[in-house]
Design an enzyme around this catalytic site. Structure first.
Site, PDB file in Angstrom:
ATOM      1  N   ASP A 171      -3.288   3.098   1.319  1.00 22.55           N
ATOM      2  CA  ASP A 171      -1.915   4.006   1.279  1.00 22.55           C
ATOM      3  C   ASP A 171      -1.824   4.699  -0.129  1.00 22.55           C
ATOM      4  O   ASP A 171      -0.865   4.865  -0.621  1.00 22.55           O
ATOM      5  CB  ASP A 171      -0.866   2.948   1.700  1.00 22.55           C
ATOM      6  CG  ASP A 171       0.157   3.970   1.944  1.00 22.55           C
ATOM      7  OD1 ASP A 171       0.464   4.877   2.215  1.00 22.55           O
ATOM      8  OD2 ASP A 171       1.427   3.034   1.510  1.00 22.55           O
ATOM      9  N   TYR A 226       7.183  -7.299   3.996  1.00 23.01           N
ATOM     10  CA  TYR A 226       8.070  -6.122   4.254  1.00 23.01           C
ATOM     11  C   TYR A 226       8.951  -6.616   5.502  1.00 23.01           C
ATOM     12  O   TYR A 226       9.289  -5.660   6.173  1.00 23.01           O
ATOM     13  CB  TYR A 226       7.303  -5.206   4.640  1.00 23.01           C
ATOM     14  CG  TYR A 226       6.500  -4.735   3.350  1.00 23.01           C
ATOM     15  CD1 TYR A 226       7.063  -3.594   2.712  1.00 23.01           C
ATOM     16  CD2 TYR A 226       5.082  -5.061   3.002  1.00 23.01           C
ATOM     17  CE1 TYR A 226       6.659  -3.126   1.548  1.00 23.01           C
ATOM     18  CE2 TYR A 226       4.432  -4.648   1.845  1.00 23.01           C
ATOM     19  CZ  TYR A 226       5.270  -3.436   1.351  1.00 23.01           C
ATOM     20  OH  TYR A 226       4.626  -3.151   0.072  1.00 23.01           O
ATOM     21  N   GLU A 266       4.385  -7.762  -3.510  1.00 25.23           N
ATOM     22  CA  GLU A 266       5.103  -6.282  -3.109  1.00 25.23           C
ATOM     23  C   GLU A 266       6.062  -6.565  -2.198  1.00 25.23           C
ATOM     24  O   GLU A 266       5.982  -7.583  -1.583  1.00 25.23           O
ATOM     25  CB  GLU A 266       3.856  -5.633  -2.251  1.00 25.23           C
ATOM     26  CG  GLU A 266       2.827  -4.902  -3.006  1.00 25.23           C
ATOM     27  CD  GLU A 266       1.741  -3.951  -2.208  1.00 25.23           C
ATOM     28  OE1 GLU A 266       2.272  -3.587  -0.888  1.00 25.23           O
ATOM     29  OE2 GLU A 266       0.598  -3.889  -2.375  1.00 25.23           O
TER      30      GLU A 266
HETATM   31  C1  BDP Z   1       0.711  -2.360   1.562  1.00 22.25           C
HETATM   32  C2  BDP Z   1      -0.229  -2.059   0.483  1.00 22.25           C
HETATM   33  C3  BDP Z   1       0.137  -0.898  -0.560  1.00 22.25           C
HETATM   34  C4  BDP Z   1       1.154   0.130   0.509  1.00 22.25           C
HETATM   35  C5  BDP Z   1       2.388  -0.826   1.156  1.00 22.25           C
HETATM   36  C6  BDP Z   1       3.055   0.144   1.794  1.00 22.25           C
HETATM   37  O1  BDP Z   1      -0.813  -3.059  -0.327  1.00 22.25           O
HETATM   38  O2  BDP Z   1      -0.772  -0.006  -0.847  1.00 22.25           O
HETATM   39  O3  BDP Z   1       1.452   1.249  -0.275  1.00 22.25           O
HETATM   40  O4  BDP Z   1       1.902  -1.608   1.834  1.00 22.25           O
HETATM   41  O5  BDP Z   1       3.059   0.364   2.980  1.00 22.25           O
HETATM   42  O6  BDP Z   1       0.285  -2.190   2.805  1.00 22.25           O
HETATM   43  O7  BDP Z   1       3.919   0.787   1.229  1.00 22.25           O
END
Ligand code: BDP
Length: 600
Positions: free
Chosen positions: A163, A469, A506
């Site tokens: 991404d 997420y 993340e």
């Molecule tokens: C994860 C990845 C990252 C993406 C992020 C997203 O590690 O590179 O930019 O999610 O979806 O899959 O924003």
């Protein structure tokens, strides 16, 4: 690998500036024996993509050429002359006066070559053929295809299996430097510290090429005062009353290595280093024996016009923004960052999780990371093993002495839940551990749908690093449910791995700056802020949870896709580095949390 420096024994010439550039559409036979014709100008370092107004050039997949001229001062010819690239993305063939001098694959690590046999007094021509092709043998992994257009012309296409936009070009400085013929080739620093006695025993291993009689190693403090010295390599050099390198409170020593022949000094190199300990035990991440809590970001090397090219002003600003927010760390997602950034982090006391470009090792990667139909064959189809080993060697070779580096990340979001991943990663973890003189912890960063039951290789990780997420890709807009899932998920990791520290590498929500909602709707600044509040609340419930690195520091460019609005908008800063509301909330939270001892 040493960073090029000038001193009485070494010289340096920068080749940065305006170069000739030409896309190779493979309709003519471009030869490095001749100067480029029909070129445009490009700044080096910099990605070519955002420096052109020609869409065909911007989107080009395949080969392209750079060219410049240089003259060398007379004094250089008595020395060993080395041509060095900070990085060329992703593969480079280098020619001096039409003759190939080297080739390098891998877009994020430096490479160099001795060019004495190729340079002339007077004007020299330097030509670089570059490829931005990514496929199943490269890192990052790309989906590569070829087809013929209506006129029968071959079209190459790289679809990013990750991404971020596939920026390419000569991304980092190009330098010519000299060393004496007998020279210091590399320096490796490691140490043992007695934290209570405040004593460090420093070992300096020096790789030398050529003849010498003696070697002298002097350790200087930050005021350039000699604190210890030795004429025996690899022996323990004791620093008493040692000043530790601490997060946000950096202290750097210098190891000055001198090579002596016939009682004359013939080469000198000064390597800066910090002294600190890192330990992972009992579900804690300890720096200098104290429980550290990571506060910070996943980032990108991504700025307007420069693209992924080195932008030192942005690096300086970014670290200041981080410090102002009370952050103490970031991950070099998803590739090694410039040497210049690593040197700055050493000085600023910013803690770095150093990641290799192992991203996209998952066959069905899409913008919507919540899907998970991977099939069974990932580790059969991917042919990245060789490249993986190479980038581990190159990154550790480059960054081994940096105090700021506290952990190696050997992958981002690989298909770790597919059979074969343990067999693939085990030797890579062993390789990294064996190469690192400071024996730092190693990890892989795990994708959202990898859980303690499905992951096949988490036993290898020193720290469980999660990308999550809830409330964005899944349970969109429902922070109440997202909170429940976040809690249950974290609990399941604690239950399975009670002795390993756990952190988020993340978590985030796309947010269009200036968009507001009284109903807390996704994409609004309110939603992003509340998403972070929800996560913070859950993080604080878990003792084993040792850090929060959100996604992303700033908005960044990606390939096109209906889930991307002119790029990924999960930044808590815009691409221009203006804060969104969440930055204010996080700033309050992080500034009120200590770097050490937050969890007891
Ligand atoms: C994860 C990845 C990252 C993406 C992020 C997203 O590690 O590179 O930019 O999610 O979806 O899959 O924003």
């Amino acid at each position: 690998m040493l960073y090029p420096k000038v001193n009485n024994y070494r010289n340096l010439l920068s080749l940065d500036g305006i170069w000739k550039f030409k896309c190779d559409f493979e309709t003519e036979n471009i030869k490095p024996e001749h100067s480029l014709t029909d070129y445009e100008y490009m700044a080096v370092p910099g990605s070519f993509n955002d420096q052109t107004l020609d869409l065909k050039v911007r989107q080009h997949s395949g080969y392209f050429w750079y060219e410049t001229d240089f003259n060398l001062p007379k004094s250089f010819f008595d020395e060993r002359i080395v041509l060095r690239f900070g990085s060329v993305t992703h593969e480079a063939w280098v020619y001096v006066n039409g003759k190939e001098v080297c080739h390098h694959k891998g877009g994020f690590t430096p490479f160099e070559v001795e060019i004495n046999d190729f340079v002339l007094s007077g004007k020299n021509r330097l030509t670089v053929k570059v490829s931005n092709i990514l496929d199943y043998t490269s890192l990052p992994v790309g989906n590569y295809s070829e087809y013929k257009d209506d006129s029968g012309k071959l079209i190459r296409k790289v679809d990013e299996n990750f991404d971020f936009f596939n920026y390419a070009g000569i991304h980092r400085p190009v330098k010519i430097y000299t060393t004496p013929r007998d020279y210091i080739d590399d320096i490796t620093i490691s140490y043992d510290i007695d934290l209570e006695a405040k004593v460090a025993d420093v070992r300096t291993k020096v790789a030398i090429n050529g003849d010498f009689d003696e070697i002298k190693i002097e350790i200087l403090d930050q005021d350039d005062k000699l604190v210890a010295c030795s004429s025996v390599e690899e022996t323990n050099i004791r620093i008493e009353e040692v000043n530790l390198w601490e997060p946000l409170n950096a202290y750097l020593y210098t190891a000055r290595v001198s090579l002596i022949k016939s009682e004359q000094v013939i080469d000198v190199y000064e390597e800066e280093f910090g002294v600190r300990t890192i330990e992972v035990k009992d579900a804690e991440f300890l720096i200098n024996g104290k429980l550290f809590y990571f506060k910070g970001f996943g980032k990108h090397e991504d700025t307007y016009v420069n693209g992924r090219g080195l932008n030192e002003a942005y690096n300086v600003l970014d670290l200041k923004l981080m410090k102002k927010m009370g952050a103490n760390s970031f991950r070099t997602s998803h590739y090694p960052y410039s040497e210049e950034m690593m040197r700055l982090c050493d000085k600023e006391g910013i803690v770095v999780i150093d990641e290799i470009p192992a991203v996209g090792l998952i066959l069905n990667f899409g913008f919507n990371v919540a899907t998970g139909n991977e099939g069974e064959n990932t580790w059969v189809e991917l042919k990245t093993k060789e490249m993986h080993e190479q980038v581990i060697k190159e990154l550790i070779g480059r960054d081994k002495n940096h105090a700021c580096v506290v952990m190696w990340s050997l992958s981002n979001e690989a298909a770790d839940f597919i059979d074969g991943s343990l067999e693939y990663y085990k030797p890579l973890f062993e390789l990294a551990k064996s190469l690192d003189p400071q024996k730092r912890p190693c990890t892989n960063v795990l994708i959202g749908y990898s859980n303690p039951e499905t992951t096949k290789n988490a036993e290898l990780f020193d720290v469980i690093c999660l990308n999550r997420y809830y409330g964005w890709y899944g349970l969109t807009g429902d922070l109440e449910q997202a909170e429940k899932f976040t809690r249950e998920d974290l609990q399941s990791w604690v239950d399975k791995y009670p002795d390993k520290p756990i952190m988020y590498t993340e978590y985030g929500a796309d947010t269009i700056n200036g968009m507001h909602s009284a109903y807390n709707e996704p994409f609004s600044e309110e939603y992003q802020m509340n998403y972070y509040k929800m996560n913070s609340k859950v993080f604080d419930e878990f003792d084993n949870f040792v850090g929060e690195q959100l996604w992303n520091f700033a908005d960044f460019q990606t390939k096109f896709g209906i889930q991307r609005v002119m790029g990924n908008r999960k930044g808590v800063f815009t691409r221009e580095r203006q804060p969104k509301m969440a930055a204010t909330y996080l700033s309050e939270r992080w500034n009120s949390m200590p770097d050490f001892g937050y969890k007891g």
